[in-house]
Design a protein around this motif. Structure first.
Motif, PDB file in Angstrom:
ATOM      1  N   UNK A  94       0.837  -1.195   0.000  1.00 16.39           N
ATOM      2  CA  UNK A  94       0.000   0.000   0.000  1.00 16.39           C
ATOM      3  C   UNK A  94       0.876   1.250   0.000  1.00 16.39           C
ATOM      4  N   UNK A  95       1.905   1.255   0.846  1.00 20.06           N
ATOM      5  CA  UNK A  95       2.800   2.408   0.898  1.00 20.06           C
ATOM      6  C   UNK A  95       3.582   2.568  -0.398  1.00 20.06           C
ATOM      7  N   UNK A  96       3.987   1.452  -0.973  1.00 25.65           N
ATOM      8  CA  UNK A  96       4.719   1.519  -2.244  1.00 25.65           C
ATOM      9  C   UNK A  96       3.827   2.065  -3.357  1.00 25.65           C
ATOM     10  N   UNK A  97       2.612   1.555  -3.444  1.00 25.60           N
ATOM     11  CA  UNK A  97       1.692   1.991  -4.495  1.00 25.60           C
ATOM     12  C   UNK A  97       1.317   3.471  -4.342  1.00 25.60           C
ATOM     13  N   UNK A 103       7.313   5.297  -0.344  1.00 28.44           N
ATOM     14  CA  UNK A 103       8.717   4.887  -0.298  1.00 28.44           C
ATOM     15  C   UNK A 103       9.580   5.678  -1.280  1.00 28.44           C
ATOM     16  N   UNK A 104       8.955   6.237  -2.314  1.00 29.86           N
ATOM     17  CA  UNK A 104       9.705   7.073  -3.266  1.00 29.86           C
ATOM     18  C   UNK A 104       9.919   8.482  -2.732  1.00 29.86           C
ATOM     19  N   UNK A 105       9.122   8.880  -1.733  1.00 26.61           N
ATOM     20  CA  UNK A 105       9.165  10.247  -1.214  1.00 26.61           C
ATOM     21  C   UNK A 105      10.079  10.407  -0.008  1.00 26.61           C
ATOM     22  N   UNK A 106      10.149   9.362   0.838  1.00 23.67           N
ATOM     23  CA  UNK A 106      10.889   9.501   2.089  1.00 23.67           C
ATOM     24  C   UNK A 106      12.379   9.304   1.866  1.00 23.67           C
ATOM     25  N   UNK A 107      13.176   9.762   2.849  1.00 27.67           N
ATOM     26  CA  UNK A 107      14.626   9.646   2.725  1.00 27.67           C
ATOM     27  C   UNK A 107      15.188   8.437   3.471  1.00 27.67           C
ATOM     28  N   UNK A 108      14.428   7.906   4.415  1.00 28.93           N
ATOM     29  CA  UNK A 108      14.888   6.763   5.193  1.00 28.93           C
ATOM     30  C   UNK A 108      13.711   6.068   5.841  1.00 28.93           C
ATOM     31  N   UNK A 109      13.940   4.832   6.305  1.00 28.72           N
ATOM     32  CA  UNK A 109      12.870   4.031   6.883  1.00 28.72           C
ATOM     33  C   UNK A 109      13.344   3.376   8.173  1.00 28.72           C
ATOM     34  N   UNK A 110      12.540   3.537   9.237  1.00 30.69           N
ATOM     35  CA  UNK A 110      12.759   2.870  10.522  1.00 30.69           C
ATOM     36  C   UNK A 110      11.602   1.904  10.740  1.00 30.69           C
ATOM     37  N   UNK A 111      11.937   0.648  11.010  1.00 24.26           N
ATOM     38  CA  UNK A 111      10.912  -0.377  11.235  1.00 24.26           C
ATOM     39  C   UNK A 111      11.023  -0.866  12.676  1.00 24.26           C
ATOM     40  N   UNK A 112       9.922  -0.780  13.409  1.00 20.34           N
ATOM     41  CA  UNK A 112       9.927  -1.197  14.801  1.00 20.34           C
ATOM     42  C   UNK A 112       9.761  -2.699  14.972  1.00 20.34           C
ATOM     43  N   UNK A 113      10.089  -3.188  16.155  1.00 24.84           N
ATOM     44  CA  UNK A 113       9.821  -4.578  16.499  1.00 24.84           C
ATOM     45  C   UNK A 113       8.336  -4.861  16.337  1.00 24.84           C
ATOM     46  N   UNK A 114       8.010  -6.048  15.825  1.00 28.46           N
ATOM     47  CA  UNK A 114       6.617  -6.423  15.603  1.00 28.46           C
ATOM     48  C   UNK A 114       6.172  -7.347  16.728  1.00 28.46           C
ATOM     49  N   UNK A 115       5.193  -6.890  17.500  1.00 29.14           N
ATOM     50  CA  UNK A 115       4.683  -7.690  18.607  1.00 29.14           C
ATOM     51  C   UNK A 115       3.927  -8.910  18.073  1.00 29.14           C
ATOM     52  N   UNK A 166      10.919  -9.838   2.844  1.00 28.34           N
ATOM     53  CA  UNK A 166       9.698  -9.378   2.187  1.00 28.34           C
ATOM     54  C   UNK A 166       9.765  -7.877   1.930  1.00 28.34           C
ATOM     55  N   UNK A 167      10.194  -7.124   2.927  1.00 31.93           N
ATOM     56  CA  UNK A 167      10.298  -5.672   2.774  1.00 31.93           C
ATOM     57  C   UNK A 167      11.223  -5.302   1.626  1.00 31.93           C
ATOM     58  N   UNK A 168      12.387  -5.942   1.548  1.00 36.87           N
ATOM     59  CA  UNK A 168      13.335  -5.644   0.475  1.00 36.87           C
ATOM     60  C   UNK A 168      12.774  -6.055  -0.882  1.00 36.87           C
ATOM     61  N   UNK A 171      10.344  -3.316  -1.906  1.00 34.15           N
ATOM     62  CA  UNK A 171      11.048  -2.085  -2.270  1.00 34.15           C
ATOM     63  C   UNK A 171      11.773  -2.191  -3.605  1.00 34.15           C
ATOM     64  N   UNK A 172      12.051  -3.416  -4.026  1.00 37.91           N
ATOM     65  CA  UNK A 172      12.690  -3.609  -5.322  1.00 37.91           C
ATOM     66  C   UNK A 172      14.077  -3.006  -5.363  1.00 37.91           C
ATOM     67  N   UNK A 173      14.343  -2.200  -6.363  1.00 33.22           N
ATOM     68  CA  UNK A 173      15.675  -1.632  -6.546  1.00 33.22           C
ATOM     69  C   UNK A 173      15.938  -0.367  -5.758  1.00 33.22           C
ATOM     70  N   UNK A 174      15.028  -0.010  -4.866  1.00 36.34           N
ATOM     71  CA  UNK A 174      15.199   1.206  -4.079  1.00 36.34           C
ATOM     72  C   UNK A 174      16.467   1.141  -3.232  1.00 36.34           C
TER      73      UNK A 174
END
Length: 333
Positions: free
Chosen positions: A250-253, A257-269, A283-285, A288-291
């Motif tokens: 959803x975020x990619x579409x 991800x094309x707009x932000x400069x960096x990504x922080x991913x928190x621990x998933x409960x 999965x995340x990579x 994101x593809x070639x980003x």
């Protein structure tokens, strides 16, 4: 940027219940959370929805919005903290008095579903909003708030940190679930494996984000912030690999991800990998593809404890290669 004043002992904190009726469902834990705030030197003012229960929500949309607005208008209230998250805080966004909040800036804090309120307030006012502890799950911890959780709260909103401030990696953490109605012991803590660099890079930008699942409720609305050049942070709870693929896509579409400069991913409960032959990070990579977006994962924010407080809208720096997050300004005056 409009900033609220720092909290001082003796200040009044207003309590809201914008979604799940946690004060009714978990009364003992709710009262313990309020007692924790009082023990820290604050006065507490309960919102009018504290004793309401409409099943999945505390009260009607209008009543919940009025609860927040009454606290926004109350000159004695210096901070507003949510009891818990839920599912429907986005329903309140059209009815919040943003103009009054500009005139009387206050600390607004919560996490999970409260992401909608935090981002809406930041977008409409330019005022930082604080992704941090809530009354029932955090302040109401048994037998008291985790020391590190309290430390991070006080550093963030009581201005007890020097700027620039580099976040520490907690030595231990927990995602253990204990029945809040019968809990009779502390949670078991486990050693923290640290933060993971998925893609190196050092970037600066506005710190913006929240709960990944909740973002779908405000995306493409007037309450979703401009994330151009931002450092985006996301985290989630009790979701599975399939849902995460949908949410990240959803975020990619949407071009996030094309707009932000960096990504922080928190621990998933309590993450469910659905027996997939790959990890969440893989999965995340893949999505994101070639980003070349710098990514730092497994960070202590949100639903696991202790969690750092992230002031939405402040200038921050992320050094993904060396596993560092630094706040370049405070969220309070």
């Amino acid at each position: 940027m409009i900033k609220p004043g720092k909290l001082k002992r003796g200040d009044t904190i207003g309590i809201i219940t914008p979604s799940t009726p946690a004060p009714v469902l978990f009364k003992e834990r709710y009262e313990r959370g309020l007692a924790q705030l009082r023990s820290m030197g604050f006065n507490v003012l309960k919102g009018k929805c504290a004793q309401s229960n409409q099943g999945y929500r505390s009260a009607s949309i209008q009543q919940r919005a009025e609860e927040i607005n009454e606290l926004i208008h109350n000159k004695e209230v210096k901070a507003i903290i949510s009891t818990i998250g839920g599912t429907n805080s986005n329903s309140l966004l059209p009815y919040i008095d943003y103009e009054e909040l500009k005139r009387q800036p206050k600390i607004l804090m919560g996490y999970s579903d409260v992401t909608a309120l935090l981002l809406g307030v930041y977008t409409k006012t330019g005022m930082p909003a604080f992704y941090g502890p809530a009354i029932v799950p955090s302040f109401g911890e048994y037998p008291e708030m985790l020391p590190k959780g309290r430390e991070y709260f006080e550093k963030s909103v009581m201005h007890q940190q020097e700027i620039p401030y580099t976040l520490e990696i907690p030595g231990e953490w927990t995602e253990e679930m204990i029945d809040w109605r019968t809990q009779d012991r502390e949670k078991k803590m486990v050693p923290n494996a640290g933060w993971k660099s998925l893609r190196k890079g050092k970037v600066r930008g506005k710190l913006i984000g929240g709960n990944l699942n909740t973002l779908s409720g405000i995306l493409a609305s007037e309450y979703f912030p401009d994330v151009t050049g931002a450092i985006l942070f996301i985290e989630d709870s009790f979701k599975d690999m399939a849902i995460q693929e949908r949410s990240l896509s959803m975020l990619k579409l949407a071009g996030i991800f094309d707009s932000v400069s960096g990504l922080i991913v928190g621990k998933h409960e309590h993450f469910d990998d659905c027996n997939a032959p790959f990890t969440f990070e893989e999965l995340l990579l893949e999505i994101l593809g070639g980003s070349e977006l710098p990514i730092l994962a497994n960070v202590d924010i949100g639903h696991t404890f202790p969690s750092h407080v992230f002031p939405i809208g402040i200038e921050a720096e992320m050094d993904a290669g060396n596993g560092r997050i630094t706040f370049l300004e405070s969220g309070v005056e």
